[in-house]
Design an enzyme around this catalytic site. Structure first.
Site, PDB file in Angstrom:
ATOM      1  N   ASN A 130      72.241  -6.773  15.851  1.00  0.00           N
ATOM      2  CA  ASN A 130      72.712  -6.822  17.246  1.00  0.00           C
ATOM      3  C   ASN A 130      73.724  -7.955  17.455  1.00  0.00           C
ATOM      4  O   ASN A 130      74.025  -8.320  18.588  1.00  0.00           O
ATOM      5  CB  ASN A 130      71.522  -6.981  18.201  1.00  0.00           C
ATOM      6  CG  ASN A 130      70.787  -8.306  18.018  1.00  0.00           C
ATOM      7  OD1 ASN A 130      71.152  -9.117  17.164  1.00  0.00           O
ATOM      8  ND2 ASN A 130      69.767  -8.536  18.819  1.00  0.00           N
ATOM      9  N   HIS A 132      73.388 -11.166  16.447  1.00  0.00           N
ATOM     10  CA  HIS A 132      72.899 -12.540  16.584  1.00  0.00           C
ATOM     11  C   HIS A 132      73.249 -13.384  15.354  1.00  0.00           C
ATOM     12  O   HIS A 132      73.390 -12.863  14.247  1.00  0.00           O
ATOM     13  CB  HIS A 132      71.401 -12.586  16.922  1.00  0.00           C
ATOM     14  CG  HIS A 132      70.449 -12.260  15.827  1.00  0.00           C
ATOM     15  ND1 HIS A 132      69.479 -11.293  15.944  1.00  0.00           N
ATOM     16  CD2 HIS A 132      70.274 -12.791  14.591  1.00  0.00           C
ATOM     17  CE1 HIS A 132      68.773 -11.250  14.833  1.00  0.00           C
ATOM     18  NE2 HIS A 132      69.234 -12.146  13.993  1.00  0.00           N
TER      19      HIS A 132
HETATM   20  C1  GLP Z   1      67.308 -13.166  11.103  1.00  0.00           C
HETATM   21  C2  GLP Z   1      67.599 -14.678  11.049  1.00  0.00           C
HETATM   22  C3  GLP Z   1      69.045 -14.948  10.837  1.00  0.00           C
HETATM   23  C4  GLP Z   1      69.556 -13.951   9.842  1.00  0.00           C
HETATM   24  C5  GLP Z   1      69.611 -12.598  10.497  1.00  0.00           C
HETATM   25  C6  GLP Z   1      69.918 -11.469   9.536  1.00  0.00           C
HETATM   26  O1  GLP Z   1      66.468 -12.771  12.111  1.00  0.00           O
HETATM   27  N1  GLP Z   1      67.158 -15.434  12.165  1.00  0.00           N
HETATM   28  O2  GLP Z   1      69.235 -16.297  10.412  1.00  0.00           O
HETATM   29  O3  GLP Z   1      70.840 -14.302   9.420  1.00  0.00           O
HETATM   30  O4  GLP Z   1      68.441 -12.354  11.249  1.00  0.00           O
HETATM   31  O5  GLP Z   1      68.835 -11.230   8.710  1.00  0.00           O
HETATM   32  P1  GLP Z   1      68.968 -10.499   7.315  1.00  0.00           P
HETATM   33  O6  GLP Z   1      69.859 -11.353   6.503  1.00  0.00           O
HETATM   34  O7  GLP Z   1      67.582 -10.423   6.770  1.00  0.00           O
HETATM   35  O8  GLP Z   1      69.574  -9.170   7.585  1.00  0.00           O
END
Ligand code: GLP
Length: 254
Positions: A130, A132
């Protein structure tokens, strides 16, 4: 902003590891670490370089981006524990810091973490589906500091895979460095792989600068490298230009 598109995640991980290695070899360094699956291949490559090529982290202090609030002390999914398992237990890193997710007063723990942060050199980032970064969900203030945030249902569902696929076990609250905090790092290094990240990557790189896509703050920063595989880059309108720029880079720009 430099966008580097690679055929495979493994190639991208080499580039992320190269950037970190350069920072580490240039003297004492403060490294910003992200958890999640996106940087894992790069972390494995750094561990390999430490073991096989003598890359030392003895003059490196690491600071995590974010942490869950409210898990029992020592829970294996605390980001502090994850980063130990995945990276720092295998290196000679001088110190590793994270927000205190067990503190009885989470806002005070967040404020203390913000005060404790030194000037970060390279900040590794992933991106949520999304948009973030850290745990700054859509709607986060673009100038925010470290604080307590509530996770969206989407993020809790995305992270349920780490909690036996049970979304109810995923904490609702977190402490995260703010978008303003992240923006103070010297070099933002975001990595993403897979089709499921393509829309968020396109919004962050080519969409408007907006709190609705927190990762779009990267557009506001003077030194950003984005490392993608083909799938994560698949919705970028200027993908051909990014590829050409990287392929034709003159020696003086490398
Ligand atoms: C998570 C973490 C982030 C991370 C993102 C993507 O919830 N808080 O720091 O970069 O979401 O996660 P992933 O790399 O497992 O796709």
């Amino acid at each position: 902003m430099e966008v580097l598109i690679h055929t495979t995640a493994t190639e991208g991980a080499q580039v992320v590891a190269d950037v970190v290695e350069r920072a580490v070899r240039s003297g004492p360094a403060v490294l910003g670490l992200a958890t999640g699956s996106s940087p894992l291949l790069a972390y494995r490559e750094l561990i390999r370089r430490h073991r096989e090529e003598g890359l030392s982290f003895a003059a490196v202090d690491a600071y995590l981006l974010d942490e869950y609030v409210g898990l029992p002390a020592g829970h294996p999914e605390f980001y502090r524990e994850v980063i130990r398992r995945e990276l720092t237990d295998h290196l000679d890193m001088r110190s590793v810091h994270a927000p205190d997710g067990t503190h009885p007063d989470p806002p005070a723990a967040a404020a203390a973490y913000e005060r404790s942060l030194p000037s970060v050199g390279v900040q590794i980032l992933g991106i949520g589906a999304n948009g973030h970064v850290g745990f700054n969900e859509p709607g986060s203030s673009l100038t925010s500091g470290t604080r307590v945030k509530t996770l969206t249902r989407r993020t809790r569902e995305d992270n349920a895979r780490f909690f036996a696929d049970d979304v109810d076990q995923v904490p609702r609250h977190v402490i995260t460095q703010g978008l303003g905090t992240i923006g103070r790092a010297g070099h933002l290094l975001l990595t993403a792989t897979g089709e499921h990240k393509a829309a968020a990557v396109a919004a962050a790189v080519e969409g408007p600068l907006t709190a609705s896509c927190p990762a779009s703050i990267l557009q506001w920063h003077p030194h950003v490298t984005i490392v993608l595989d083909d799938a994560a880059a698949s919705q970028l309108e200027r993908a051909d230009f990014y590829r050409e720029t990287a392929d034709r880079k003159p020696a003086w720009a490398r």
